[in-house]
Structure formats: C-alpha cells, structure tokens
Design an enzyme around this catalytic site. Structure first.
Site, PDB file in Angstrom:
ATOM      1  N   ARG A  47      11.188  15.690 -10.896  1.00 42.65           N
ATOM      2  CA  ARG A  47       9.727  15.884 -10.916  1.00 42.65           C
ATOM      3  C   ARG A  47       9.127  15.312 -12.197  1.00 42.65           C
ATOM      4  O   ARG A  47       8.030  14.764 -12.201  1.00 42.65           O
ATOM      5  CB  ARG A  47       9.365  17.374 -10.752  1.00 42.65           C
ATOM      6  CG  ARG A  47       7.872  17.647 -10.899  1.00 42.65           C
ATOM      7  CD  ARG A  47       7.402  18.931 -10.226  1.00 42.65           C
ATOM      8  NE  ARG A  47       8.266  20.077 -10.473  1.00 42.65           N
ATOM      9  CZ  ARG A  47       8.396  20.719 -11.638  1.00 42.65           C
ATOM     10  NH1 ARG A  47       7.705  20.309 -12.687  1.00 42.65           N
ATOM     11  NH2 ARG A  47       9.202  21.752 -11.752  1.00 42.65           N
ATOM     12  N   TYR A  99     -15.770   7.928  -0.645  1.00 40.48           N
ATOM     13  CA  TYR A  99     -14.732   8.152   0.372  1.00 40.48           C
ATOM     14  C   TYR A  99     -14.771   9.622   0.808  1.00 40.48           C
ATOM     15  O   TYR A  99     -14.639  10.525  -0.022  1.00 40.48           O
ATOM     16  CB  TYR A  99     -13.355   7.803  -0.206  1.00 40.48           C
ATOM     17  CG  TYR A  99     -12.227   8.220   0.708  1.00 40.48           C
ATOM     18  CD1 TYR A  99     -12.006   7.582   1.919  1.00 40.48           C
ATOM     19  CD2 TYR A  99     -11.390   9.280   0.370  1.00 40.48           C
ATOM     20  CE1 TYR A  99     -10.997   7.979   2.765  1.00 40.48           C
ATOM     21  CE2 TYR A  99     -10.368   9.688   1.215  1.00 40.48           C
ATOM     22  CZ  TYR A  99     -10.184   9.030   2.413  1.00 40.48           C
ATOM     23  OH  TYR A  99      -9.181   9.445   3.252  1.00 40.48           O
ATOM     24  N   ASP A 170     -12.559   3.930  -8.126  1.00 41.51           N
ATOM     25  CA  ASP A 170     -11.643   3.884  -6.982  1.00 41.51           C
ATOM     26  C   ASP A 170     -11.578   2.421  -6.546  1.00 41.51           C
ATOM     27  O   ASP A 170     -12.538   1.881  -6.009  1.00 41.51           O
ATOM     28  CB  ASP A 170     -12.192   4.785  -5.860  1.00 41.51           C
ATOM     29  CG  ASP A 170     -11.273   4.842  -4.636  1.00 41.51           C
ATOM     30  OD1 ASP A 170     -10.449   3.929  -4.465  1.00 41.51           O
ATOM     31  OD2 ASP A 170     -11.402   5.808  -3.852  1.00 41.51           O
ATOM     32  N   LYS A 195      -2.959   2.070   1.240  1.00 39.99           N
ATOM     33  CA  LYS A 195      -3.727   0.977   1.831  1.00 39.99           C
ATOM     34  C   LYS A 195      -3.120  -0.385   1.467  1.00 39.99           C
ATOM     35  O   LYS A 195      -2.017  -0.659   1.875  1.00 39.99           O
ATOM     36  CB  LYS A 195      -5.193   1.104   1.403  1.00 39.99           C
ATOM     37  CG  LYS A 195      -5.742   2.539   1.528  1.00 39.99           C
ATOM     38  CD  LYS A 195      -5.801   3.060   2.951  1.00 39.99           C
ATOM     39  CE  LYS A 195      -6.056   4.556   3.062  1.00 39.99           C
ATOM     40  NZ  LYS A 195      -7.222   5.059   2.356  1.00 39.99           N
TER      41      LYS A 195
HETATM   42  C1  LIG Z   1      -7.667   6.266   1.854  1.00 38.50           C
HETATM   43  C2  LIG Z   1      -8.549   6.340   0.699  1.00 38.50           C
HETATM   44  C3  LIG Z   1      -8.431   7.378  -0.242  1.00 38.50           C
HETATM   45  C4  LIG Z   1      -7.459   8.538  -0.074  1.00 38.50           C
HETATM   46  O1  LIG Z   1      -6.130   8.138  -0.065  1.00 38.50           O
HETATM   47  P1  LIG Z   1      -4.951   8.896   0.737  1.00 38.50           P
HETATM   48  O2  LIG Z   1      -3.749   8.079   0.385  1.00 38.50           O
HETATM   49  O3  LIG Z   1      -5.319   8.861   2.187  1.00 38.50           O
HETATM   50  O4  LIG Z   1      -4.871  10.290   0.218  1.00 38.50           O
HETATM   51  C5  LIG Z   1      -9.286   7.347  -1.337  1.00 38.50           C
HETATM   52  N1  LIG Z   1     -10.197   6.370  -1.509  1.00 38.50           N
HETATM   53  C6  LIG Z   1     -10.339   5.359  -0.613  1.00 38.50           C
HETATM   54  C7  LIG Z   1     -11.365   4.316  -0.854  1.00 38.50           C
HETATM   55  C8  LIG Z   1      -9.524   5.314   0.514  1.00 38.50           C
HETATM   56  O5  LIG Z   1      -9.690   4.327   1.392  1.00 38.50           O
END
Ligand SMILES: *Cc1c(COP(=O)(O)O)cnc(C)c1O
Length: 373
Positions: A47, A99, A170, A195
């Site tokens: 961890r 988001y 982000d 993503k």
């Molecule tokens: C998918 C996404 C998230 C969250 O990510 P997870 O891996 O699904 O927890 C945050 N910001 C954006 C822009 C996203 O597309």
C-alpha cells in the site's frame, strides 16, 4: 527527451536479476527487512509502495512535465484525494459542466465539509464575484464534457494566483498530448487514466501530477498511502504498457475526429458540431493557442428530438452505444440520458469518442445512420 521517447522508456528498466527487457510485475504485498531492520531497497508494504506503481508514477510525471505523480485506483479516487487534502470549510469553485461523477461526489460526500460553487468559469465577472475569503481551489476541466467548451487556463491561473488560490486541471479529455496544464501555470493535474492513458477500455485508474513537491503534495501522498485507494501492481503494469503507444494513438484519434467533425458539419441532418479543432467552434482561437492538439472527443446535435437522436445511435454498427471514452473503439452516447434530470445538456446531443478504426469506415457508418433520421 520528447514525449514519444518518454512514453516508452520512463516506466521501464531492464530487470537486474533476469535481464528481462520488460520490467516484471511485482505482486508481493510485503518486502523483507535488512539485517538492521531497515528497508534499503525502498519498499516495505505494497500500500505504501510498489515497483510497478513507482514506474507508472514516474512516466505520468514526465508526460505532464511535473516533478512527481500519484496513481490511484480510479479517476474519482484521485479527485477525492484532492478534495480531502483541503482544510474543512475551504471553498471550491468548479465549472458548471464539471464531470458529473466528481460534481456529484462533492455534493453527496463533501456537503457540510467543503463549500462549493459550480459556475461558468469563462465569464470573468462571474468568476470574480464567486471568489470568497475561504476560496482555496479553482477546478478547471477543459475541453469540457460534453459541450467541448474551452477554459483559458492561463487566465484562470492568473486570477487564482493573484489571490493565493490554487488551480487544478482535469486533463482527461485532452490527454498530456493535447494540453500541458502545468506549463500554463496550473498547480495540479488530474487524470482518469481509465480513458486515453489506458486507451483500451479495460482498466480503471486515476492520477495526480504536481509541478513541485511542496506541503500540499506531501498531504496528497499521505492520503494516497493512508487512504489506500491505490491501483494494483498488474493494473499499473497494463497502464504503463498502454502509455507507450499513447502519443501515436492520440495522433490517430485527432486525425479521425477532425475528419469526422468536418463530415458531420456538412451533413443536412446535423444541427451543430462541437469540436475545438473546427474553425466554427466559438473558442477555436483559444483552443489553438492553449492546446497542442484537439483530441478525439466531439459532440454533435441531431436535427430533431430524442426519438431522431436515438434512431442515429441504434442505426450505427461501428459506434458502440456506451458511456466512457478514450478507447481504440468508437463509442457514441446520448449524454443527457446518463446525466439525469437536472442536466443542461441538449436532449439531441450525441457525444462521440472517436476511435482508431479507419476513418472511411466510420464516416460510411455514421452517414448511413444519419440518413435514417
Ligand atoms: C471518467 C472521468 C472522470 C472519472 O474517472 P473514473 O476513472 O471513472 O473514476 C473524471 N473526469 C473526467 C473528465 C472523466 O472523463
């Protein structure tokens, strides 16, 4: 070194024991102590640290031009770590089309602990009027989801820094190839590595990247290790493997998205196309200035209502009707349907994650589907 080279080499070393060319996956949860009781090799318990996670964090930091990175088990876990790192009572300003998973997280889990407003960050007067004495963080997401609005990172950073407010970005939609927020002054970058970085719709992960190892960063690392929302060694391995092809995948995504956007813009059954690479995008000039490439996400409005829009989704054969983005396969989604009743997203908007199939096949497929409207 250039980003293509870093993507391949920054998360890998030849294995000292076997000379294996690819760094092996270390599954051990615990590591042997030295005779004096110490841990001279740097690992004690998984961890707190693991070689695959360290390799992943190293390449993530390099891709964003940062000093360090922290990997998490999801993008939401990375976002939650940022919110948890703030003093109770801190005010956060986020975009009104933030988001939805993170906006809902703030509302459901941090109400009464943190204070927040979701506003149009592009309206300077609105932004200034929402800054309070306890504002500690401005959260940027650009391009935004699903309207592909662009926020001027440099401008928001200038407004924030003048008042001692941190700015986090982000960067999931743009990827490190599309935009480098740290070089524009941001204090923190967040990714959902689920993503583009993962890129194959087969792993969940998140990341934070810092330009400097300051007190805030130490707090974030403490939450990562004590909170324990860490990615497993095998997930770290698969992610570093995917990152090796990220620069070339992003070129393909952008190439296909650009051509698909042009095709859609000229189709009689399409009302509007939202893609920052199109000269018709209301913030195309800002996008050109701030972004290194325009990415693979676009949205378009079908002429008609919910029925016509759903007919397009159901008629496509290559675009899978599913949420999420950034994989090699093209996905299509009527975004209002997933965002729920309080959404401001137009009901006839389709969001497309443009994949790496041949562009001729994608255009042929969507063209046939649009003819059915
Ligand atoms: C998918 C996404 C998230 C969250 O990510 P997870 O891996 O699904 O927890 C945050 N910001 C954006 C822009 C996203 O597309």
């Amino acid at each position: 070194m250039k980003i293509e080279t870093l993507a391949i080499h920054a998360a890998n070393h030849i294995d000292a024991t076997t000379s294996a060319v690819i760094q092996p996956i270390v599954l051990a949860t615990t590591f042997e102590r030295d005779e004096d009781g110490g841990y001279s090799k740097g690992y004690s318990y998984s961890r707190a640290g693991n070689p695959n996670r360290l390799a992943l964090e190293n390449v993530l930091a390099k891709l964003e031009g940062g000093a360090d990175a922290a990997a998490f088990s999801s993008g939401n876990a990375a976002g939650m770590t940022v919110f948890q790192s703030l003093k109770p009572g801190t005010h956060i300003i986020g975009p009104d089309d933030m988001y939805h998973g993170l906006r809902n997280q703030l509302k459901a889990l941090f109400a009464g602990i943190l204070d927040f407003d979701f506003i149009d960050l592009n309206d300077e007067a609105v932004l200034l009027s929402h800054i309070k004495s306890n504002t500690g963080l401005i959260w940027i997401e650009t391009p935004s989801n699903p309207l592909l609005k662009i926020t001027d990172i440099k401008k928001v950073v200038a407004i924030g820094h003048e008042r001692g407010i941190k700015v986090a970005c982000d960067n999931t939609f743009a990827s490190p190839l599309g935009q480098q927020p740290l070089s524009l002054g941001a204090d923190l970058v967040m990714h959902s590595t689920t993503k583009y970085l993962g890129g194959h719709s087969d792993l969940t992960g998140g990341a934070l990247i810092t330009p400097k190892k300051d007190e805030w960063w130490e707090r974030i690392q403490q939450i990562q290790q004590m909170g324990g929302a860490i990615p497993a060694p095998a997930d770290c391995y698969w992610l570093t493997r995917s990152i090796k092809t990220l620069p070339y995948r992003m070129r393909g995504h952008e190439h296909n998205a650009g051509l698909l956007a042009l095709f859609l813009e000229n189709h009689p059954n399409v009302e509007q196309v939202l893609y920052p690479g199109l000269p018709s995008h209301s913030q195309h000039e800002l996008a050109k200035e701030q972004m290194l490439s325009f990415g693979g996400m676009l949205s378009f409005l079908v002429k008609g209502g919910v029925a016509e829009t759903e007919r397009v989704i159901n008629a496509t054969k290559l675009f899978t009707s599913a949420t999420s983005l950034g994989g090699v396969e093209s996905l299509i989604e009527r975004r209002a349907a997933i965002e729920g009743p309080d959404t401001k997203t137009p009901q006839n908007l389709l969001r497309v994650s443009v994949g790496l199939e041949h562009i001729d096949d994608l255009i042929e497929d969507i063209s046939a589907a649009l003819d059915k409207v």
